[in-house]
Design an enzyme around this catalytic site. Structure first.
Site, mmCIF file in Angstrom:
data_model
loop_
_atom_site.group_PDB
_atom_site.id
_atom_site.type_symbol
_atom_site.label_atom_id
_atom_site.label_comp_id
_atom_site.label_asym_id
_atom_site.label_seq_id
_atom_site.Cartn_x
_atom_site.Cartn_y
_atom_site.Cartn_z
ATOM 1 N N ASP A 101 26.949 74.767 33.157
ATOM 2 C CA ASP A 101 25.666 74.137 32.833
ATOM 3 C C ASP A 101 24.630 74.879 33.656
ATOM 4 O O ASP A 101 24.458 74.605 34.841
ATOM 5 C CB ASP A 101 25.705 72.644 33.186
ATOM 6 N N MET A 102 23.950 75.838 33.039
ATOM 7 C CA MET A 102 23.092 76.713 33.829
ATOM 8 C C MET A 102 21.704 76.892 33.226
ATOM 9 O O MET A 102 21.531 76.935 32.011
ATOM 10 C CB MET A 102 23.733 78.094 33.981
ATOM 11 N N GLY A 160 32.985 73.240 37.196
ATOM 12 C CA GLY A 160 33.423 71.928 36.728
ATOM 13 C C GLY A 160 34.403 71.275 37.674
ATOM 14 O O GLY A 160 34.455 70.040 37.773
ATOM 15 N N HIS A 185 18.354 65.885 37.537
ATOM 16 C CA HIS A 185 18.207 65.472 36.143
ATOM 17 C C HIS A 185 18.836 64.107 35.880
ATOM 18 O O HIS A 185 19.043 63.723 34.734
ATOM 19 C CB HIS A 185 18.805 66.534 35.221
ATOM 20 N N ILE A 200 36.509 72.862 32.102
ATOM 21 C CA ILE A 200 35.751 73.932 32.753
ATOM 22 C C ILE A 200 34.382 73.946 32.082
ATOM 23 O O ILE A 200 34.286 74.185 30.869
ATOM 24 C CB ILE A 200 36.461 75.291 32.602
ATOM 25 N N LYS A 248 17.835 90.228 32.990
ATOM 26 C CA LYS A 248 18.811 89.671 32.055
ATOM 27 C C LYS A 248 18.527 88.191 31.799
ATOM 28 O O LYS A 248 18.698 87.698 30.684
ATOM 29 C CB LYS A 248 20.228 89.859 32.598
#
Length: 355
Positions: free
Chosen positions: A175-176, A308, A46, A172, A228
């Site tokens: 980013d998912m 992080g 990205h 911390i 989920k």
């Protein structure tokens, strides 16, 4: 094949490419910084890799490089903006910064952005808030590019979610994507000729595979946590569209204008010291991180790290040894910087459900 290029050279080349696409000096500087920082942090998918796609979208008229975000609604600590299909990075930075301004006044600030374009690395804005001392939460909705659990065709967006904890010894940051691997990450592995560390989706025979190209071909990426992941993905989609009063994923499917055109984004900044002292809360964070990092590793060569912490190490290596770039992507960005506007999107495969 990949190589390492000095940070300043990557940034200058990206900036020149963006200037050639019609961005202003200020906007090109901002976007070049965000893209290069993303690659320096190890998120090439990205960062640099998205420049060819961004160029393609600008040329198609899907991104208006002259547009400015407009305030269209306000209530208490919340504001609503229309991005007018402008530059996604610019719109996101403006809205993240505005959320922090609201949080300074109210303790919490929420900015909902509609009708914008791809924000590139979502974690960039969570990091931005944490580094300025705020607890940051953000997410986005996208076109359908991931099958709902139990389906074999795209039915929901791979809607990324970010949360950042402002720890002074190092934020911390989560980013998912809602899949085991985002499409951009699949592209990174494919370009490098590598297999995924863990199965990331299904091949044409319906078998789980570590082959990124096979997953891109079917569009059957593996949701995080199976059912989920898609449950959370569709909830994030509807929540973003509802709060921002904008497009949901289905609307983006119908318009079929690439990745994230017309999407909604949410930015929440929170003053972490509303109900507790800074010194005691920072001590708590350090204690919690230390305990997590001290847990026994499966492989001693790979110690446990909170999200992080490894990013900071990659950033330091990039600043010292150069930013890791894929040579084929780098060549395209150099061509854009030289004024050659023919581009090929090789940063990943975007699967759109035809509605």
């Amino acid at each position: 094949m990949s190589t390492r290029i000095p940070f300043d050279e990557v940034k200058a080349t990206v900036k020149k490419a963006l200037l050639n696409l019609g961005l202003s000096e200020e906007d090109a500087e901002l976007c070049a910084t965000i893209h290069t920082q993303s690659s320096a942090d190890g998120v090439e998918s990205h960062g640099l890799n998205r420049i060819p796609r961004f160029a393609d979208y600008v040329q198609k008229g899907w991104v208006d490089v002259k547009a400015e975000p407009e305030l269209v609604g306000k209530k208490g600590a919340a504001e609503n903006y229309d991005g007018h299909r402008g530059i996604g990075v610019k719109n996101a930075v403006i809205c993240a910064d505005r959320a922090m301004e609201l949080a300074k006044e109210h303790g919490i600030g929420l900015v909902a952005l509609r009708n914008t374009t791809h924000w590139m690395r979502g974690g960039a804005y969570a990091w931005r808030m944490a580094e300025k001392g705020f607890l940051g939460i953000s997410w986005i909705n996208t076109e359908s590019c991931m099958p709902m659990w139990g389906s074999d065709e795209p039915g929901v967006g791979n809607n990324p979610f970010c949360i950042a904890i402002p720890r002074e010894k190092g934020p911390i940051v989560v980013d998912m994507a809602m899949s085991q691997y985002a499409y951009g990450k699949l592209g990174v592995y494919r370009l490098a000729g590598k297999q995924l560390p863990y199965p990331g989706g299904f091949d044409e025979n319906g078998n789980l595979t570590t082959d990124p190209g096979a997953i891109e071909k079917t569009g059957r990426i593996l949701p995080t946590g199976y059912w989920k992941g898609t449950s959370l993905a569709i909830a994030l989609d509807m929540a973003a569209a509802m709060i921002a009063n904008g497009f949901c994923g289905t609307d983006m499917d119908i318009q079929a204008k690439g990745s994230c055109s017309g999407c909604c984004q949410i930015f929440i900044a929170i003053d972490p010291y509303m109900f507790g002292g800074k010194e005691e809360l920072q001590a708590m964070l350090d204690k919690r991180v230390a305990a997590a990092d001290a847990t026994h590793p499966i492989d001693p060569k790979h110690p446990v790290r909170c999200p992080g912490e490894s990013t900071v190490a990659r950033r330091e290596k990039s600043m010292k040894d150069g930013v890791n770039v894929d040579e084929s992507v780098w060549a395209q960005v150099q061509n854009l910087a030289a004024g050659k506007m023919d581009v090929e999107d090789i940063s990943g495969v975007v699967i759109q459900k035809k509605v």
